[in-house]
Design a protein around this motif. Structure first.
Motif, mmCIF file in Angstrom:
data_model
loop_
_atom_site.group_PDB
_atom_site.id
_atom_site.type_symbol
_atom_site.label_atom_id
_atom_site.label_comp_id
_atom_site.label_asym_id
_atom_site.label_seq_id
_atom_site.Cartn_x
_atom_site.Cartn_y
_atom_site.Cartn_z
ATOM 1 N N CYS A 1 -6.700 15.451 13.423
ATOM 2 C CA CYS A 1 -6.897 14.728 12.160
ATOM 3 C C CYS A 1 -5.594 14.677 11.372
ATOM 4 O O CYS A 1 -4.728 15.528 11.524
ATOM 5 N N THR A 2 -5.493 13.687 10.528
ATOM 6 C CA THR A 2 -4.393 13.580 9.579
ATOM 7 C C THR A 2 -5.006 13.382 8.200
ATOM 8 O O THR A 2 -5.784 12.462 7.993
ATOM 9 N N ASN A 3 -4.676 14.270 7.282
ATOM 10 C CA ASN A 3 -5.079 14.085 5.899
ATOM 11 C C ASN A 3 -4.260 12.931 5.359
ATOM 12 O O ASN A 3 -3.081 12.786 5.689
ATOM 13 N N TRP B 1 2.905 16.588 1.910
ATOM 14 C CA TRP B 1 2.889 15.410 2.772
ATOM 15 C C TRP B 1 4.088 15.475 3.715
ATOM 16 O O TRP B 1 5.175 15.836 3.309
ATOM 17 N N TYR B 2 3.906 15.110 4.972
ATOM 18 C CA TYR B 2 5.046 15.065 5.881
ATOM 19 C C TYR B 2 5.600 13.644 6.018
ATOM 20 O O TYR B 2 6.688 13.447 6.548
ATOM 21 N N THR C 1 0.851 -1.181 0.000
ATOM 22 C CA THR C 1 0.000 0.000 0.000
ATOM 23 C C THR C 1 0.885 1.228 0.000
ATOM 24 O O THR C 1 1.856 1.299 0.769
ATOM 25 N N ILE C 2 0.552 2.183 -0.866
ATOM 26 C CA ILE C 2 1.223 3.482 -0.848
ATOM 27 C C ILE C 2 0.438 4.360 0.123
ATOM 28 O O ILE C 2 -0.786 4.453 0.025
ATOM 29 N N VAL C 3 1.142 4.988 1.062
ATOM 30 C CA VAL C 3 0.500 5.806 2.080
ATOM 31 C C VAL C 3 1.207 7.162 2.163
ATOM 32 O O VAL C 3 2.441 7.213 2.164
ATOM 33 N N PHE C 4 0.418 8.231 2.229
ATOM 34 C CA PHE C 4 0.931 9.573 2.479
ATOM 35 C C PHE C 4 0.108 10.216 3.581
ATOM 36 O O PHE C 4 -1.111 10.024 3.635
ATOM 37 N N TRP C 5 0.772 11.001 4.445
ATOM 38 C CA TRP C 5 0.098 11.742 5.511
ATOM 39 C C TRP C 5 0.442 13.210 5.406
ATOM 40 O O TRP C 5 1.561 13.583 5.069
ATOM 41 N N GLU C 6 -0.541 14.036 5.765
ATOM 42 C CA GLU C 6 -0.375 15.490 5.731
ATOM 43 C C GLU C 6 -0.999 16.073 6.996
ATOM 44 O O GLU C 6 -2.060 15.618 7.436
ATOM 45 N N HIS C 7 -0.354 17.092 7.550
ATOM 46 C CA HIS C 7 -0.889 17.752 8.741
ATOM 47 C C HIS C 7 -2.226 18.422 8.416
ATOM 48 O O HIS C 7 -2.456 18.820 7.274
ATOM 49 N N PRO C 8 -3.101 18.556 9.417
ATOM 50 C CA PRO C 8 -4.363 19.261 9.177
ATOM 51 C C PRO C 8 -4.096 20.723 8.835
ATOM 52 O O PRO C 8 -3.117 21.308 9.298
#
Length: 167
Positions: free
Chosen positions: A104-106, A140-141, A5-12
């Motif tokens: 939350c995390t985008n 994305w962080y 799975t490709i996963v990316f997270w971004e701060h709210p």
């Protein structure tokens, strides 16, 4: 079966519906930058996958707002499910974008189809290029290609340990 799975997270952050749609359009545009691998992007609406254009995408994202009955909570973001073809196989993804609430995390999650063995260069190189294109679609962080077998094994170990050490 080995899957990834490709996963990316971004701060709210504060994001209007238009900004969220633009971010999703950038993500989908990165798909079209890989035309030899990616085809037939569809967005889920009422449990069915439908094609879309930019006008429909705005409407589909709007329907993905978190809500309870008729009360909407845009600060919790907009969830959208999508499907496309990678190496001729259906691949699924989800995005939670536009969340501004502190806890939350985008996120962007894309399940790589089972026929993609990342240990072979002819399959791994396009996935690496795809990952790099997606990395440039937002601020994305964190991002990763996750080995789902390892994640499942870690979850099982954690569950077993938590049963041993509960008071």
């Amino acid at each position: 079966i080995q899957t990834y799975t490709i996963v990316f997270w971004e701060h709210p952050h504060q994001a209007s519906l238009e900004m969220t749609v633009q971010q999703l359009e950038r993500i989908f545009e990165s798909f079209s930058d890989c035309p030899e691998y990616i085809d037939n992007i569809c967005v889920s609406y009422k449990g069915k996958y439908v094609g879309y254009d930019s006008v429909e995408l705005n409407d589909l994202v709007q329907r993905g707002v978190n809500h309870e009955g008729k009360i909407q909570f845009p600060q919790l973001g907009y969830r959208i499910l999508f499907r496309f073809e990678l190496f001729g196989e259906k691949t699924y993804g989800s995005a939670l974008l536009g969340a501004s609430a502190e806890n939350c995390t985008n996120s962007l999650n894309i399940k790589i189809s089972e026929n993609v063995d990342l240990n072979t260069p002819d399959k791994s190189e396009p996935v690496i290029q795809f990952f790099e294109k997606l990395a440039n679609t937002s601020s994305w962080y964190w991002g990763a290609v996750i080995d789902n077998i390892t994640v499942n094994a870690i979850e099982k170990v954690y569950q077993a340990l938590s049963k041993l050490f509960t008071i």
